[in-house]
Design a protein around this motif. Structure first.
Motif, PDB file in Angstrom:
ATOM      1  N   GLY A  78       0.796  -1.218   0.000  1.00 34.84           N
ATOM      2  CA  GLY A  78       0.000   0.000   0.000  1.00 34.84           C
ATOM      3  C   GLY A  78       0.826   1.262   0.000  1.00 34.84           C
ATOM      4  N   LEU A  79       2.146   1.121  -0.100  1.00 37.10           N
ATOM      5  CA  LEU A  79       3.005   2.293  -0.141  1.00 37.10           C
ATOM      6  C   LEU A  79       3.098   2.813  -1.572  1.00 37.10           C
ATOM      7  CD1 LEU A  79       5.839   0.976   2.169  1.00 37.10           C
ATOM      8  CD2 LEU A  79       4.126   2.714   2.737  1.00 37.10           C
ATOM      9  N   THR A  80       3.115   4.127  -1.688  1.00 39.38           N
ATOM     10  CA  THR A  80       3.227   4.713  -3.020  1.00 39.38           C
ATOM     11  C   THR A  80       4.685   4.826  -3.413  1.00 39.38           C
ATOM     12  OG1 THR A  80       1.198   5.963  -2.733  1.00 39.38           O
ATOM     13  CG2 THR A  80       2.720   6.729  -4.415  1.00 39.38           C
ATOM     14  N   MET A  81       4.976   4.354  -4.591  1.00 35.03           N
ATOM     15  CA  MET A  81       6.343   4.454  -5.091  1.00 35.03           C
ATOM     16  C   MET A  81       6.337   5.345  -6.326  1.00 35.03           C
ATOM     17  SD  MET A  81       8.910   1.423  -6.092  1.00 35.03           S
ATOM     18  CE  MET A  81      10.283   1.664  -7.197  1.00 35.03           C
ATOM     19  N   THR A  82       7.149   6.368  -6.284  1.00 33.90           N
ATOM     20  CA  THR A  82       7.235   7.273  -7.420  1.00 33.90           C
ATOM     21  C   THR A  82       8.317   6.798  -8.384  1.00 33.90           C
ATOM     22  OG1 THR A  82       6.522   9.139  -6.077  1.00 33.90           O
ATOM     23  CG2 THR A  82       7.666   9.641  -8.120  1.00 33.90           C
ATOM     24  N   PHE A  83       7.927   6.602  -9.627  1.00 34.54           N
ATOM     25  CA  PHE A  83       8.892   6.137 -10.626  1.00 34.54           C
ATOM     26  C   PHE A  83       9.639   7.305 -11.255  1.00 34.54           C
ATOM     27  CE2 PHE A  83       5.782   2.572 -11.062  1.00 34.54           C
ATOM     28  CZ  PHE A  83       6.601   1.632 -10.464  1.00 34.54           C
ATOM     29  N   ALA A  84       8.898   8.323 -11.561  1.00 30.26           N
ATOM     30  CA  ALA A  84       9.532   9.378 -12.328  1.00 30.26           C
ATOM     31  C   ALA A  84       8.731  10.661 -12.260  1.00 30.26           C
ATOM     32  CB  ALA A  84       9.660   8.936 -13.790  1.00 30.26           C
ATOM     33  N   GLY A  85       9.432  11.753 -12.419  1.00 31.22           N
ATOM     34  CA  GLY A  85       8.784  13.028 -12.650  1.00 31.22           C
ATOM     35  C   GLY A  85       8.758  13.248 -14.149  1.00 31.22           C
ATOM     36  N   LEU A  86       7.747  13.904 -14.641  1.00 27.47           N
ATOM     37  CA  LEU A  86       7.633  14.112 -16.083  1.00 27.47           C
ATOM     38  C   LEU A  86       7.611  15.599 -16.397  1.00 27.47           C
ATOM     39  CD1 LEU A  86       4.954  11.383 -16.523  1.00 27.47           C
ATOM     40  CD2 LEU A  86       7.162  11.354 -17.676  1.00 27.47           C
ATOM     41  N   GLY A  90       8.230  15.322 -22.116  1.00 32.80           N
ATOM     42  CA  GLY A  90       8.172  13.912 -21.763  1.00 32.80           C
ATOM     43  C   GLY A  90       6.896  13.252 -22.249  1.00 32.80           C
ATOM     44  N   TRP A  91       7.028  12.055 -22.848  1.00 33.63           N
ATOM     45  CA  TRP A  91       5.870  11.291 -23.319  1.00 33.63           C
ATOM     46  C   TRP A  91       5.861   9.945 -22.626  1.00 33.63           C
ATOM     47  CZ3 TRP A  91       1.947  12.618 -26.849  1.00 33.63           C
ATOM     48  CH2 TRP A  91       2.007  13.978 -27.246  1.00 33.63           C
ATOM     49  N   PHE A  92       4.663   9.422 -22.351  1.00 35.75           N
ATOM     50  CA  PHE A  92       4.600   8.226 -21.525  1.00 35.75           C
ATOM     51  C   PHE A  92       3.354   7.402 -21.856  1.00 35.75           C
ATOM     52  CE2 PHE A  92       1.221  10.023 -18.981  1.00 35.75           C
ATOM     53  CZ  PHE A  92       1.450  11.378 -19.116  1.00 35.75           C
ATOM     54  N   GLY A  93       3.394   6.146 -21.447  1.00 33.90           N
ATOM     55  CA  GLY A  93       2.259   5.259 -21.678  1.00 33.90           C
ATOM     56  C   GLY A  93       2.400   4.446 -22.951  1.00 33.90           C
ATOM     57  N   GLU A  94       3.577   4.538 -23.608  1.00 36.31           N
ATOM     58  CA  GLU A  94       3.726   3.810 -24.867  1.00 36.31           C
ATOM     59  C   GLU A  94       3.705   2.300 -24.649  1.00 36.31           C
ATOM     60  OE1 GLU A  94       5.987   6.101 -23.887  1.00 36.31           O
ATOM     61  OE2 GLU A  94       7.422   4.739 -22.948  1.00 36.31           O
ATOM     62  N   GLN A 140      12.494   5.604 -26.512  1.00 33.62           N
ATOM     63  CA  GLN A 140      11.725   5.966 -25.322  1.00 33.62           C
ATOM     64  C   GLN A 140      11.598   4.770 -24.377  1.00 33.62           C
ATOM     65  OE1 GLN A 140      10.519   9.068 -25.136  1.00 33.62           O
ATOM     66  NE2 GLN A 140       8.882   9.022 -23.623  1.00 33.62           N
ATOM     67  N   LEU A 141      11.256   3.612 -24.929  1.00 27.88           N
ATOM     68  CA  LEU A 141      11.101   2.395 -24.135  1.00 27.88           C
ATOM     69  C   LEU A 141      12.414   2.016 -23.464  1.00 27.88           C
ATOM     70  CD1 LEU A 141       8.884   0.241 -26.499  1.00 27.88           C
ATOM     71  CD2 LEU A 141       8.290   0.948 -24.181  1.00 27.88           C
ATOM     72  N   ASN A 142      13.493   2.127 -24.220  1.00 24.84           N
ATOM     73  CA  ASN A 142      14.803   1.766 -23.698  1.00 24.84           C
ATOM     74  C   ASN A 142      15.210   2.676 -22.536  1.00 24.84           C
ATOM     75  OD1 ASN A 142      17.197   0.245 -23.728  1.00 24.84           O
ATOM     76  ND2 ASN A 142      18.237   1.941 -24.786  1.00 24.84           N
ATOM     77  N   GLU A 143      15.031   3.976 -22.734  1.00 22.87           N
ATOM     78  CA  GLU A 143      15.390   4.920 -21.688  1.00 22.87           C
ATOM     79  C   GLU A 143      14.515   4.727 -20.454  1.00 22.87           C
ATOM     80  OE1 GLU A 143      17.786   7.089 -21.469  1.00 22.87           O
ATOM     81  OE2 GLU A 143      18.604   6.891 -23.482  1.00 22.87           O
ATOM     82  N   ARG A 144      13.241   4.469 -20.690  1.00 20.07           N
ATOM     83  CA  ARG A 144      12.308   4.305 -19.581  1.00 20.07           C
ATOM     84  C   ARG A 144      12.688   3.088 -18.740  1.00 20.07           C
ATOM     85  NH1 ARG A 144       9.432   8.176 -18.763  1.00 20.07           N
ATOM     86  NH2 ARG A 144       8.103   8.139 -20.588  1.00 20.07           N
ATOM     87  N   LEU A 145      13.110   2.044 -19.395  1.00 24.37           N
ATOM     88  CA  LEU A 145      13.527   0.836 -18.678  1.00 24.37           C
ATOM     89  C   LEU A 145      14.651   1.172 -17.703  1.00 24.37           C
ATOM     90  CD1 LEU A 145      13.357  -2.234 -18.297  1.00 24.37           C
ATOM     91  CD2 LEU A 145      15.069  -2.444 -20.107  1.00 24.37           C
ATOM     92  N   GLY A 146      15.634   1.902 -18.204  1.00 26.49           N
ATOM     93  CA  GLY A 146      16.728   2.306 -17.345  1.00 26.49           C
ATOM     94  C   GLY A 146      16.244   3.152 -16.184  1.00 26.49           C
ATOM     95  N   GLN A 147      15.235   3.973 -16.461  1.00 28.47           N
ATOM     96  CA  GLN A 147      14.734   4.860 -15.429  1.00 28.47           C
ATOM     97  C   GLN A 147      13.998   4.088 -14.327  1.00 28.47           C
ATOM     98  OE1 GLN A 147      11.970   7.980 -16.646  1.00 28.47           O
ATOM     99  NE2 GLN A 147      13.400   9.448 -15.802  1.00 28.47           N
ATOM    100  N   ASN A 173      17.209  13.920 -17.705  1.00 29.75           N
ATOM    101  CA  ASN A 173      17.582  13.036 -18.808  1.00 29.75           C
ATOM    102  C   ASN A 173      17.272  13.659 -20.171  1.00 29.75           C
ATOM    103  OD1 ASN A 173      17.545  11.068 -20.793  1.00 29.75           O
ATOM    104  ND2 ASN A 173      17.025   9.451 -19.337  1.00 29.75           N
ATOM    105  N   PRO A 174      18.303  14.028 -20.923  1.00 29.32           N
ATOM    106  CA  PRO A 174      18.064  14.732 -22.187  1.00 29.32           C
ATOM    107  C   PRO A 174      17.424  13.853 -23.266  1.00 29.32           C
ATOM    108  CG  PRO A 174      20.416  14.422 -21.813  1.00 29.32           C
ATOM    109  CD  PRO A 174      19.710  13.855 -20.621  1.00 29.32           C
ATOM    110  N   ALA A 175      17.602  12.535 -23.158  1.00 25.62           N
ATOM    111  CA  ALA A 175      16.997  11.647 -24.149  1.00 25.62           C
ATOM    112  C   ALA A 175      15.483  11.582 -23.964  1.00 25.62           C
ATOM    113  CB  ALA A 175      17.610  10.254 -24.047  1.00 25.62           C
ATOM    114  N   LEU A 176      15.063  11.511 -22.715  1.00 27.87           N
ATOM    115  CA  LEU A 176      13.624  11.406 -22.454  1.00 27.87           C
ATOM    116  C   LEU A 176      12.940  12.764 -22.453  1.00 27.87           C
ATOM    117  CD1 LEU A 176      13.341   8.671 -19.672  1.00 27.87           C
ATOM    118  CD2 LEU A 176      12.430   8.579 -21.987  1.00 27.87           C
ATOM    119  N   TYR A 177      13.665  13.781 -21.989  1.00 27.87           N
ATOM    120  CA  TYR A 177      13.031  15.086 -21.827  1.00 27.87           C
ATOM    121  C   TYR A 177      13.822  16.183 -22.506  1.00 27.87           C
ATOM    122  CZ  TYR A 177      11.236  12.136 -18.113  1.00 27.87           C
ATOM    123  OH  TYR A 177      10.714  11.094 -17.403  1.00 27.87           O
ATOM    124  N   PRO A 178      13.803  16.181 -23.837  1.00 28.86           N
ATOM    125  CA  PRO A 178      14.585  17.176 -24.573  1.00 28.86           C
ATOM    126  C   PRO A 178      14.092  18.596 -24.335  1.00 28.86           C
ATOM    127  CG  PRO A 178      13.108  15.996 -26.040  1.00 28.86           C
ATOM    128  CD  PRO A 178      13.015  15.321 -24.713  1.00 28.86           C
TER     129      PRO A 178
END
Length: 239
Positions: A78-86, A90-94, A140-147, A173-178
Motif C-alpha cells: 500500500g506504499l506509493t512508489m514514485t517512478f519518475a517526474g515528467l 516527456g511522453w509516456f504510456g507507450e 523511449q522504451l529503452n530509456e524508460r527501462l533504465g529509469q 535526462n536529455p533523451a527522455l526530456y529534450p
DNA sequence: TCATTAAATTGTT
DNA sequence: AACAATTTAATGA
C-alpha cells in the motif's frame, strides 16, 4: 484535493507553439506529421488531477507540453512508489498503448500543466507507417527501462542528499526530456513531493549539491551544472 | 516604463 | 509547522 480526468473534458487542438514543443513531430514525414497534428488534443490539468489511473483503459498516448507530472504506483504494502517526474517534452504510456492494456501506474499533476494526448488509433497508425516514429518510441522504451531500474535503487537509498541528486538526474535526462534544457523549472516543494521528503530536507540537500558545484539554485527552479556528478553522487554521511 | 501591491517561493528555526 | 525574507507577477497610472 483532486478530481478525476478533467483532461477529458475541456480539450482543444494544440496551438502551433505547443506543437513545436512536441519532440517526435519533427521526426515524421510531412504527411505523417500533418495527420498526427490533426489528431492531437491538449487539455489542462490542475494540481492533484489524475491524467490516468491504474486499471483504466488506454485511450491516449500522453505527453507533457507544460508543467510537471508525477508517475507512481502503489505496491502490495500500500506504499506509493514514485517512478519518475515528467517535465515538458516527456511522453509516456507507450508500453501500455502498444499492448492496448490498462494503465499500470498513476499519472498526477504536481502543478497546473498542459497535457497533450494522441488517440491510441493514431498512435498505432504512426507505428505502422512511420520509421521516425518507431525510432522515437523504441528509444523511449529503452530509456524508460533504465529509469525504472534507477527508481528502484533510489527508493532503497536512505541518504536524502543522494536521493535528491539521483532524482534530479533522472528528471534531467536529455533523451527522455529534450524540452528541459539546461534550466529545470521545479520548486523545492514539488521536488519534495516527487522524492518523498519534506521541503526543508530537500532545501538542505540542494544546498549540499550546490556546494558541490553540481547545480545552481535559482528562484522557482535550478540549473544543472554537472549532470554526471548528480548521477554518480554518493553518500557523504558520517557514520 | 515605473511604482505599488499581491502572490509565490525560499531560507531558517 | 510556522515565520520572515526574497523574488516574481500583476496592476494601474
Amino acid at each position: 484535493m483532486s478530481t478525476d480526468l478533467t483532461l477529458h473534458q475541456r480539450r482543444r487542438p494544440p496551438t502551433t507553439d505547443e506543437l513545436r514543443g512536441i519532440p517526435w513531430l519533427r521526426l515524421l514525414q510531412p504527411e505523417e506529421r500533418a495527420r498526427a497534428a490533426a489528431a492531437l488534443l491538449v487539455g489542462e490539468a490542475a494540481p492533484g488531477d489524475y491524467v490516468c489511473r491504474i486499471g483504466k483503459p488506454v485511450t491516449y498516448w500522453f505527453g507533457v507540453v507544460e508543467g510537471l507530472l508525477k508517475m507512481s504506483a502503489d505496491n502490495a504494502q500500500g506504499l506509493t512508489m514514485t517512478f519518475a517526474g515528467l517535465p515538458p517534452g516527456g511522453w509516456f504510456g507507450e508500453g501500455t498503448a502498444l499492448k492496448r492494456e490498462p494503465y499500470r501506474y498513476n499519472i498526477q499533476a504536481l502543478r497546473k500543466s498542459v497535457v497533450a494526448g494522441l488517440p491510441i488509433d493514431s498512435f498505432h497508425w504512426l507505428l505502422d507507417h512511420s520509421i521516425g516514429f518507431n525510432r522515437f518510441v523504441m528509444n523511449q522504451l529503452n530509456e524508460r527501462l533504465g529509469q525504472f531500474i534507477a527508481a528502484r535503487e533510489i527508493d532503497r537509498m536512505n541518504s536524502p542528499d543522494v536521493r535528491v541528486a539521483r532524482s534530479l538526474a533522472a528528471l534531467f535526462n536529455p533523451a527522455l526530456y529534450p524540452g528541459v534544457g539546461e534550466i529545470l523549472r521545479i520548486t523545492q516543494q514539488e521536488l519534495a513531493y516527487l522524492v518523498g521528503l519534506s521541503r526543508q530536507r530537500v532545501n538542505e540537500a540542494l544546498a549540499v549539491l550546490e556546494a558541490q558545484q553540481a547545480i545552481r539554485i535559482e528562484y522557482g527552479g535550478l540549473r544543472v551544472l554537472n549532470l554526471s556528478a548528480l548521477r554518480s553522487s554518493v553518500s557523504l554521511d558520517k557514520h
